[in-house]
Design a protein around this motif. Structure first.
Motif, PDB file in Angstrom:
ATOM      1  N   TYR A  31      11.287  -4.895   2.923  1.00  0.00           N
ATOM      2  CA  TYR A  31      11.528  -5.730   4.103  1.00  0.00           C
ATOM      3  C   TYR A  31      11.262  -7.190   3.764  1.00  0.00           C
ATOM      4  O   TYR A  31      10.471  -7.502   2.861  1.00  0.00           O
ATOM      5  CB  TYR A  31      10.590  -5.310   5.242  1.00  0.00           C
ATOM      6  N   HIS A  32      11.902  -8.049   4.550  1.00  0.00           N
ATOM      7  CA  HIS A  32      11.720  -9.494   4.387  1.00  0.00           C
ATOM      8  C   HIS A  32      11.367 -10.068   5.756  1.00  0.00           C
ATOM      9  O   HIS A  32      12.074  -9.828   6.731  1.00  0.00           O
ATOM     10  CB  HIS A  32      13.025 -10.104   3.859  1.00  0.00           C
ATOM     11  N   PHE A  62      -8.103  -3.506  10.856  1.00  0.00           N
ATOM     12  CA  PHE A  62      -8.115  -4.623   9.896  1.00  0.00           C
ATOM     13  C   PHE A  62      -6.725  -5.202   9.683  1.00  0.00           C
ATOM     14  O   PHE A  62      -5.722  -4.502   9.765  1.00  0.00           O
ATOM     15  CB  PHE A  62      -8.679  -4.156   8.549  1.00  0.00           C
ATOM     16  N   ARG A  63      -6.740  -6.485   9.378  1.00  0.00           N
ATOM     17  CA  ARG A  63      -5.503  -7.157   8.986  1.00  0.00           C
ATOM     18  C   ARG A  63      -5.023  -6.561   7.667  1.00  0.00           C
ATOM     19  O   ARG A  63      -5.802  -5.975   6.927  1.00  0.00           O
ATOM     20  CB  ARG A  63      -5.782  -8.653   8.771  1.00  0.00           C
ATOM     21  N   ARG A  64      -3.749  -6.786   7.351  1.00  0.00           N
ATOM     22  CA  ARG A  64      -3.191  -6.318   6.084  1.00  0.00           C
ATOM     23  C   ARG A  64      -2.837  -7.522   5.207  1.00  0.00           C
ATOM     24  O   ARG A  64      -2.252  -8.499   5.696  1.00  0.00           O
ATOM     25  CB  ARG A  64      -1.941  -5.458   6.319  1.00  0.00           C
ATOM     26  N   PRO A  80       7.043  -0.979   3.436  1.00  0.00           N
ATOM     27  CA  PRO A  80       6.256  -0.158   4.360  1.00  0.00           C
ATOM     28  C   PRO A  80       5.758   1.094   3.640  1.00  0.00           C
ATOM     29  O   PRO A  80       6.558   1.866   3.120  1.00  0.00           O
ATOM     30  CB  PRO A  80       7.265   0.197   5.468  1.00  0.00           C
ATOM     31  N   VAL A  81       4.425   1.247   3.575  1.00  0.00           N
ATOM     32  CA  VAL A  81       3.848   2.383   2.842  1.00  0.00           C
ATOM     33  C   VAL A  81       2.910   3.216   3.709  1.00  0.00           C
ATOM     34  O   VAL A  81       2.559   4.325   3.347  1.00  0.00           O
ATOM     35  CB  VAL A  81       3.064   1.920   1.585  1.00  0.00           C
ATOM     36  N   GLY A  82       2.473   2.683   4.842  1.00  0.00           N
ATOM     37  CA  GLY A  82       1.495   3.391   5.665  1.00  0.00           C
ATOM     38  C   GLY A  82       1.540   2.853   7.082  1.00  0.00           C
ATOM     39  O   GLY A  82       2.481   2.153   7.480  1.00  0.00           O
ATOM     40  N   ILE A  98       3.983  -0.413  11.305  1.00  0.00           N
ATOM     41  CA  ILE A  98       3.918  -1.158  12.582  1.00  0.00           C
ATOM     42  C   ILE A  98       4.528  -2.542  12.369  1.00  0.00           C
ATOM     43  O   ILE A  98       5.331  -3.019  13.176  1.00  0.00           O
ATOM     44  CB  ILE A  98       2.461  -1.265  13.094  1.00  0.00           C
ATOM     45  N   LEU A  99       4.163  -3.166  11.253  1.00  0.00           N
ATOM     46  CA  LEU A  99       4.712  -4.501  10.964  1.00  0.00           C
ATOM     47  C   LEU A  99       6.245  -4.450  10.940  1.00  0.00           C
ATOM     48  O   LEU A  99       6.919  -5.324  11.495  1.00  0.00           O
ATOM     49  CB  LEU A  99       4.169  -5.006   9.617  1.00  0.00           C
ATOM     50  N   ALA A 100       6.786  -3.396  10.323  1.00  0.00           N
ATOM     51  CA  ALA A 100       8.251  -3.278  10.203  1.00  0.00           C
ATOM     52  C   ALA A 100       8.929  -3.195  11.569  1.00  0.00           C
ATOM     53  O   ALA A 100      10.110  -3.501  11.701  1.00  0.00           O
ATOM     54  CB  ALA A 100       8.601  -2.059   9.353  1.00  0.00           C
ATOM     55  N   SER A 101       8.161  -2.792  12.596  1.00  0.00           N
ATOM     56  CA  SER A 101       8.759  -2.649  13.933  1.00  0.00           C
ATOM     57  C   SER A 101       8.710  -3.957  14.733  1.00  0.00           C
ATOM     58  O   SER A 101       9.278  -4.036  15.821  1.00  0.00           O
ATOM     59  CB  SER A 101       8.022  -1.552  14.716  1.00  0.00           C
TER      60      SER A 101
END
Ligand SMILES: Cc1cc2nc3c(=O)[nH]c(=O)nc-3n(C[C@H](O)[C@H](O)[C@H](O)COP(=O)(O)OP(=O)(O)OC[C@H]3O[C@@H](n4cnc5c(N)ncnc54)[C@H](O)[C@@H]3O)c2cc1C
Ligand code: FES
Length: 256
Positions: free
Chosen positions: A21-22, A52-54, A72-74, A79-82
């Motif tokens: 993702y970008h 926690f932040r990533r 996206p690995v976990g 969630i970020l990808a969404s």
């Protein structure tokens, strides 16, 4: 610039291919302050899960924005990808120790990256555009879906060589299969980021050839500020935190 919390707006966000993702975030102060090799900690949503932040390397900083290149690995990265264009993300940064810019008398700069480990090298290659040295990227991924277009590196004057484990892009094999592509001199500097076995192979190669360099390390992080010691790794200088003492370390001081 001190590490600061930034409310950043998502300017664009989406998949680049099946794996990566970008993400582009409007963050003028951060974009001006961040140095190649530094990272940011992103709060992927507003709730307590994940707590926690990533951490993510800054892929590029331009036009008042920072860019993130991620897989996206976990839970957190999914969630970020969404997250959608226009939404606000809470970002802490800039964090950590950047790459050391090579001296002007360095003749060759070799970047060795595996998979998503290529992320910090995009911004590094932007910063090296005016450096007179020959610049080379050796890039390895599992399959075609685990590589991405190297066009932006080529545009920065970087010679690119790729390897994939299934041979779908470049030569078949690990990134170490590309070492013979470069003609090393005492004025070569090597920089690496990616899976630990790959970086260990780069360290061995650099020792054999008598060249120096740096490696950008990854560890699971909590505070991201050097306080909890959760991301400590062994080095020849004793235990060091990846978030505060790194993520960039001298290649020779790492103990794999
Ligand atoms: C300094 C730094 C820079 C990074 N830059 C990038 C980047 O530019 N792009 C990118 O895609 N990823 C990057 N990472 C890795 C990224 O932070 C993790 O993939 C992310 O935190 C995983 O969160 P998650 O909740 O999705 O996964 P989790 O559900 O927490 O874990 C999923 C899997 O990923 C592993 N994992 C989690 N965190 C890490 C980590 N930090 N390193 C290695 N494995 C991990 C876990 O052990 C587990 O197997 C970076 C990490 C660090 C420390
Ligand atoms: S994450 Fe807390 S010290 Fe590095």
């Amino acid at each position: 610039m001190k590490t600061v919390q930034h409310a950043t707006r998502i300017v664009s966000h989406g998949p680049l291919n099946k794996t990566y993702y970008h993400l582009v975030l409007k963050a003028p102060l951060l974009a001006r302050a961040v140095r190649p090799g530094q990272f940011v900690q992103i709060k992927v949503n507003d709730g307590l899960e994940p707590l926690f932040r990533r951490p993510f390397s800054v892929f590029r900083a331009q036009k008042g924005c920072i860019e993130i290149f991620y897989e996206p690995v976990g839970k957190g990265t999914r969630i970020l990808a969404s997250r959608k264009k226009g939404e606000i993300l809470d970002v802490l940064g800039p964090l950590g120790r950047p790459f050391t810019m090579p001296a002007q008398n360095v003749k060759q700069i070799v970047l060795v990256a595996g998979g998503v480990g290529v992320a910090p090298f995009m911004m590094f290659s932007d910063g090296l555009k005016k450096h007179p040295a020959e610049k080379v990227l050796l890039y390895g991924g599992r399959t075609k879906a685990h590589t991405f277009s190297l066009a932006a590196f080529k545009k920065n004057g970087v010679k690119c060589f790729a390897a994939t484990e299934d041979g779908s892009v470049g030569v078949q094999g690990r990134v170490s299969a590309l070492f013979h592509k470069i003609r090393i001199s005492p004025m070569t500097r090597v920089y690496t980021c990616g899976p630990k076995p790959m970086m260990a192979a780069v360290q061995k190669f650099a020792r054999e050839k008598g060249i120096g360099g740096e490696a950008s390390m990854e560890e699971v992080m909590a505070c991201g500020l050097g306080a909890c010691l959760g991301c400590s790794i062994p080095t020849t200088r004793g235990y060091q935190t990846v978030c505060h003492d790194g993520p960039v370390f001298g290649l020779d001081e790492l103990i794999f």
